[in-house]
Design a protein around this motif. Structure first.
Motif, PDB file in Angstrom:
ATOM      1  N   GLU A 135      -2.835  13.891  -5.981  1.00  0.00           N
ATOM      2  CA  GLU A 135      -3.477  13.028  -4.984  1.00  0.00           C
ATOM      3  C   GLU A 135      -2.945  11.598  -5.087  1.00  0.00           C
ATOM      4  O   GLU A 135      -2.806  10.909  -4.061  1.00  0.00           O
ATOM      5  CB  GLU A 135      -4.994  13.063  -5.158  1.00  0.00           C
ATOM      6  N   VAL A 136      -2.628  11.161  -6.274  1.00  0.00           N
ATOM      7  CA  VAL A 136      -2.039   9.831  -6.432  1.00  0.00           C
ATOM      8  C   VAL A 136      -0.651   9.788  -5.787  1.00  0.00           C
ATOM      9  O   VAL A 136      -0.299   8.824  -5.087  1.00  0.00           O
ATOM     10  CB  VAL A 136      -1.943   9.448  -7.923  1.00  0.00           C
ATOM     11  N   GLU A 137       0.147  10.832  -6.006  1.00  0.00           N
ATOM     12  CA  GLU A 137       1.485  10.869  -5.431  1.00  0.00           C
ATOM     13  C   GLU A 137       1.423  10.908  -3.904  1.00  0.00           C
ATOM     14  O   GLU A 137       2.185  10.214  -3.215  1.00  0.00           O
ATOM     15  CB  GLU A 137       2.242  12.091  -5.968  1.00  0.00           C
ATOM     16  N   PHE A 138       0.486  11.713  -3.374  1.00  0.00           N
ATOM     17  CA  PHE A 138       0.310  11.797  -1.919  1.00  0.00           C
ATOM     18  C   PHE A 138      -0.088  10.442  -1.343  1.00  0.00           C
ATOM     19  O   PHE A 138       0.465   9.969  -0.332  1.00  0.00           O
ATOM     20  CB  PHE A 138      -0.744  12.848  -1.584  1.00  0.00           C
ATOM     21  N   ALA A 139      -1.056   9.772  -2.018  1.00  0.00           N
ATOM     22  CA  ALA A 139      -1.535   8.475  -1.528  1.00  0.00           C
ATOM     23  C   ALA A 139      -0.433   7.421  -1.630  1.00  0.00           C
ATOM     24  O   ALA A 139      -0.325   6.531  -0.772  1.00  0.00           O
ATOM     25  CB  ALA A 139      -2.758   8.043  -2.320  1.00  0.00           C
ATOM     26  N   GLU A 142       3.387   3.902   1.243  1.00  0.00           N
ATOM     27  CA  GLU A 142       4.727   3.348   1.451  1.00  0.00           C
ATOM     28  C   GLU A 142       5.178   3.513   2.901  1.00  0.00           C
ATOM     29  O   GLU A 142       5.825   2.615   3.478  1.00  0.00           O
ATOM     30  CB  GLU A 142       5.714   4.023   0.496  1.00  0.00           C
ATOM     31  N   ASN A 143       4.839   4.684   3.499  1.00  0.00           N
ATOM     32  CA  ASN A 143       5.214   4.911   4.912  1.00  0.00           C
ATOM     33  C   ASN A 143       4.485   3.948   5.835  1.00  0.00           C
ATOM     34  O   ASN A 143       5.094   3.330   6.736  1.00  0.00           O
ATOM     35  CB  ASN A 143       4.921   6.354   5.320  1.00  0.00           C
ATOM     36  N   ILE A 144       3.174   3.815   5.628  1.00  0.00           N
ATOM     37  CA  ILE A 144       2.382   2.937   6.509  1.00  0.00           C
ATOM     38  C   ILE A 144       2.797   1.485   6.313  1.00  0.00           C
ATOM     39  O   ILE A 144       2.848   0.700   7.275  1.00  0.00           O
ATOM     40  CB  ILE A 144       0.878   3.143   6.246  1.00  0.00           C
ATOM     41  N   LYS A 145       3.094   1.104   5.079  1.00  0.00           N
ATOM     42  CA  LYS A 145       3.514  -0.275   4.827  1.00  0.00           C
ATOM     43  C   LYS A 145       4.843  -0.582   5.538  1.00  0.00           C
ATOM     44  O   LYS A 145       5.033  -1.671   6.101  1.00  0.00           O
ATOM     45  CB  LYS A 145       3.675  -0.505   3.321  1.00  0.00           C
ATOM     46  N   ALA A 146       5.751   0.403   5.522  1.00  0.00           N
ATOM     47  CA  ALA A 146       7.033   0.194   6.212  1.00  0.00           C
ATOM     48  C   ALA A 146       6.811   0.019   7.709  1.00  0.00           C
ATOM     49  O   ALA A 146       7.458  -0.826   8.358  1.00  0.00           O
ATOM     50  CB  ALA A 146       7.956   1.379   5.933  1.00  0.00           C
ATOM     51  N   LEU A 147       5.896   0.799   8.293  1.00  0.00           N
ATOM     52  CA  LEU A 147       5.585   0.662   9.716  1.00  0.00           C
ATOM     53  C   LEU A 147       4.891  -0.662   9.997  1.00  0.00           C
ATOM     54  O   LEU A 147       5.138  -1.307  11.028  1.00  0.00           O
ATOM     55  CB  LEU A 147       4.711   1.828  10.173  1.00  0.00           C
ATOM     56  N   ALA A 148       4.014  -1.087   9.070  1.00  0.00           N
ATOM     57  CA  ALA A 148       3.303  -2.356   9.277  1.00  0.00           C
ATOM     58  C   ALA A 148       4.273  -3.533   9.215  1.00  0.00           C
ATOM     59  O   ALA A 148       4.103  -4.521   9.928  1.00  0.00           O
ATOM     60  CB  ALA A 148       2.199  -2.509   8.232  1.00  0.00           C
ATOM     61  N   ASP A 149       5.296  -3.431   8.361  1.00  0.00           N
ATOM     62  CA  ASP A 149       6.284  -4.505   8.265  1.00  0.00           C
ATOM     63  C   ASP A 149       7.077  -4.665   9.563  1.00  0.00           C
ATOM     64  O   ASP A 149       7.605  -5.747   9.866  1.00  0.00           O
ATOM     65  CB  ASP A 149       7.241  -4.246   7.100  1.00  0.00           C
ATOM     66  N   LYS A 150       7.170  -3.559  10.354  1.00  0.00           N
ATOM     67  CA  LYS A 150       7.890  -3.603  11.637  1.00  0.00           C
ATOM     68  C   LYS A 150       6.925  -3.788  12.805  1.00  0.00           C
ATOM     69  O   LYS A 150       7.313  -3.658  13.960  1.00  0.00           O
ATOM     70  CB  LYS A 150       8.673  -2.310  11.841  1.00  0.00           C
ATOM     71  N   GLN A 205      -1.698  -4.362  10.073  1.00  0.00           N
ATOM     72  CA  GLN A 205      -1.792  -4.628   8.637  1.00  0.00           C
ATOM     73  C   GLN A 205      -3.072  -4.044   8.037  1.00  0.00           C
ATOM     74  O   GLN A 205      -3.117  -3.738   6.838  1.00  0.00           O
ATOM     75  CB  GLN A 205      -1.755  -6.148   8.401  1.00  0.00           C
ATOM     76  N   ASN A 206      -4.094  -3.879   8.856  1.00  0.00           N
ATOM     77  CA  ASN A 206      -5.348  -3.277   8.365  1.00  0.00           C
ATOM     78  C   ASN A 206      -5.128  -1.838   7.912  1.00  0.00           C
ATOM     79  O   ASN A 206      -5.698  -1.388   6.922  1.00  0.00           O
ATOM     80  CB  ASN A 206      -6.424  -3.324   9.442  1.00  0.00           C
ATOM     81  N   GLU A 207      -4.294  -1.104   8.658  1.00  0.00           N
ATOM     82  CA  GLU A 207      -4.001   0.276   8.269  1.00  0.00           C
ATOM     83  C   GLU A 207      -3.251   0.310   6.936  1.00  0.00           C
ATOM     84  O   GLU A 207      -3.472   1.192   6.105  1.00  0.00           O
ATOM     85  CB  GLU A 207      -3.189   0.966   9.369  1.00  0.00           C
ATOM     86  N   ALA A 208      -2.357  -0.643   6.728  1.00  0.00           N
ATOM     87  CA  ALA A 208      -1.632  -0.709   5.458  1.00  0.00           C
ATOM     88  C   ALA A 208      -2.587  -1.024   4.308  1.00  0.00           C
ATOM     89  O   ALA A 208      -2.483  -0.451   3.210  1.00  0.00           O
ATOM     90  CB  ALA A 208      -0.541  -1.770   5.536  1.00  0.00           C
ATOM     91  N   ALA A 209      -3.540  -1.950   4.561  1.00  0.00           N
ATOM     92  CA  ALA A 209      -4.515  -2.297   3.530  1.00  0.00           C
ATOM     93  C   ALA A 209      -5.400  -1.099   3.190  1.00  0.00           C
ATOM     94  O   ALA A 209      -5.744  -0.854   2.024  1.00  0.00           O
ATOM     95  CB  ALA A 209      -5.364  -3.471   3.991  1.00  0.00           C
ATOM     96  N   LEU A 210      -5.761  -0.318   4.227  1.00  0.00           N
ATOM     97  CA  LEU A 210      -6.585   0.871   3.996  1.00  0.00           C
ATOM     98  C   LEU A 210      -5.808   1.913   3.185  1.00  0.00           C
ATOM     99  O   LEU A 210      -6.374   2.550   2.287  1.00  0.00           O
ATOM    100  CB  LEU A 210      -7.014   1.454   5.349  1.00  0.00           C
ATOM    101  N   ALA A 211      -4.537   2.092   3.491  1.00  0.00           N
ATOM    102  CA  ALA A 211      -3.715   3.046   2.742  1.00  0.00           C
ATOM    103  C   ALA A 211      -3.581   2.611   1.277  1.00  0.00           C
ATOM    104  O   ALA A 211      -3.588   3.437   0.356  1.00  0.00           O
ATOM    105  CB  ALA A 211      -2.354   3.169   3.379  1.00  0.00           C
ATOM    106  N   LYS A 212      -3.466   1.284   1.064  1.00  0.00           N
ATOM    107  CA  LYS A 212      -3.374   0.787  -0.311  1.00  0.00           C
ATOM    108  C   LYS A 212      -4.679   1.039  -1.070  1.00  0.00           C
ATOM    109  O   LYS A 212      -4.666   1.404  -2.260  1.00  0.00           O
ATOM    110  CB  LYS A 212      -3.051  -0.708  -0.296  1.00  0.00           C
ATOM    111  N   ALA A 213      -5.798   0.864  -0.380  1.00  0.00           N
ATOM    112  CA  ALA A 213      -7.085   1.126  -1.012  1.00  0.00           C
ATOM    113  C   ALA A 213      -7.217   2.598  -1.389  1.00  0.00           C
ATOM    114  O   ALA A 213      -7.764   2.940  -2.451  1.00  0.00           O
ATOM    115  CB  ALA A 213      -8.217   0.700  -0.081  1.00  0.00           C
ATOM    116  N   GLN A 214      -6.731   3.492  -0.520  1.00  0.00           N
ATOM    117  CA  GLN A 214      -6.767   4.927  -0.826  1.00  0.00           C
ATOM    118  C   GLN A 214      -5.916   5.235  -2.059  1.00  0.00           C
ATOM    119  O   GLN A 214      -6.289   6.077  -2.892  1.00  0.00           O
ATOM    120  CB  GLN A 214      -6.261   5.721   0.384  1.00  0.00           C
ATOM    121  N   LEU A 215      -4.780   4.545  -2.178  1.00  0.00           N
ATOM    122  CA  LEU A 215      -3.925   4.743  -3.360  1.00  0.00           C
ATOM    123  C   LEU A 215      -4.645   4.287  -4.631  1.00  0.00           C
ATOM    124  O   LEU A 215      -4.614   4.988  -5.653  1.00  0.00           O
ATOM    125  CB  LEU A 215      -2.613   3.972  -3.177  1.00  0.00           C
TER     126      LEU A 215
END
Length: 345
Positions: free
Chosen positions: A88-92, A97-105, A110-120
């Motif tokens: 689950e850690v590897e999946f998160a 990383e995928n969502i962060k790359a999309l957020a950078d573009k 950025q909220n979705e990236a923050a949520l993905a980081k929280a899940q990790l």
């Protein structure tokens, strides 16, 4: 005339009695106290997880080292949960990383990236928890010590969380507790001597323990029932002779200066009080109460009731009474005490 002569003989004892005087000198009084011996560390080892006892690596009474594995609880379920948490850690991590790359573009917010980081971070916390549960299936020694009795645990036993497995004692040093009366505590506390008091330990077989101990601490409260307070002496135990739960007697030497000493045989007792027969210059007998501070071999240490110039009856106490006159022979006090020491040996 014969009648008067008979009356006169009733007031004077026949024969010559030995008398002596008190001697004053420095000595050491050994105070003795019943004691309880405790290991400096003595703890219970309990199961931290529920499961079947898979392996026992030690035996009762065995010496173990800090960190040594003692018991193994079946880890199958906890191992599976740990591996699941790793996945689950590897999946998160990949998702973040995928969502962060999309957020950078600016493709996603950025909220979705923050949520993905929280899940990790949540997955990492669950992994740490699973790892802790897995670690708890191994019961290891927290310090060097001796393993105690196994408490109804055998290979294959189903253990509940918190179930007692055994005990572990660190016997490198021992704490010996003994109770001291209030008056003796006050004498100790009010003395100006700042050095540590050295004591000895007599074991149950009546032999002295090879190491000396020092009094290091006193309990905070008096026992209202007994009027005593607990002292604690610490002893090194290099050969491991002492074990937790033993008993013994503390021997506490207390130096006394100029104490008055008389033979025990020169006293008699009436209603729990000690008396001696004093003899004046004319040989007249008179009893006097004395206060006993302590005792040595065949010797009483007198705190009050006698002066150094008093003469007391040394032998034949049962043959005299108050007011009687005797013929006496004065024996040197030093000779009297030397004779008592020879008798004691």
């Amino acid at each position: 005339m014969s009648s008067c002569g008979a009356s006169h003989t009733t007031h004077e004892e026949a024969g010559t009695f030995k008398v002596s005087q008190p001697i004053q000198q420095d000595t050491v009084l050994i105070k003795e106290y019943v004691s309880q011996i405790r290991a400096i560390q003595h703890i219970e080892l309990r199961a931290l997880e529920k499961g079947y006892l898979q392996k026992i690596f030690v035996d009762e009474g065995q010496h173990v080292k800090k960190g040594q594995l003692l018991f193994q609880i079946q880890p199958t379920i906890y191992q599976a949960e740990f591996q699941k948490a790793q996945s689950e850690v590897e999946f998160a991590r990949v998702e973040y990383e995928n969502i962060k790359a999309l957020a950078d573009k600016d493709i996603v917010s950025q909220n979705e990236a923050a949520l993905a980081k929280a899940q990790l971070e949540k997955a990492k916390a669950e992994l740490a928890l699973a790892q802790a549960h897995l670690t708890f299936t191994e019961v290891r020694a927290p310090f060097d010590g001796i393993v105690g009795k196994f408490e109804e645990v055998r290979l294959g036993s189903l253990l509940d969380e918190g179930e007692l497995l055994t005990t572990l004692s660190d016997n490198s040093k021992m704490w010996v507790y003994f109770n001291v009366p209030e008056s003796e505590y006050l004498d100790y506390a009010m003395s100006s001597n700042d050095s540590l008091e050295v004591v000895k330990l007599r074991l149950a077989n009546n032999r002295l323990f090879s190491e000396s101990g020092v009094i290091e601490t006193i309990e905070s409260d008096f026992n209202n029932t007994t009027g005593n307070i607990a002292f604690r002496a610490t002893f090194s135990n290099p050969n491991g002779l002492l074990r937790h739960g033993q008993t013994g007697n503390i021997l506490w030497p207390k130096p006394l200066e100029g104490v008055t000493m008389i033979p025990q045989k020169a006293t008699f007792e009436v209603l729990d009080k000690k008396f001696v027969y004093l003899v004046d210059k004319e040989g007249t007998i008179q009893s006097r109460e004395v206060k006993v501070e302590g005792e040595l071999n065949h010797i009483y240490l007198i705190s009050s009731g006698l002066k150094s110039t008093d003469t007391f009856l040394l032998e034949g106490l049962r043959k005299v009474e108050n007011g009687k006159k005797i013929h006496f022979e004065l024996i040197n006090p030093t000779e009297v005490l030397e004779g008592l020491h020879l008798h004691a040996e």
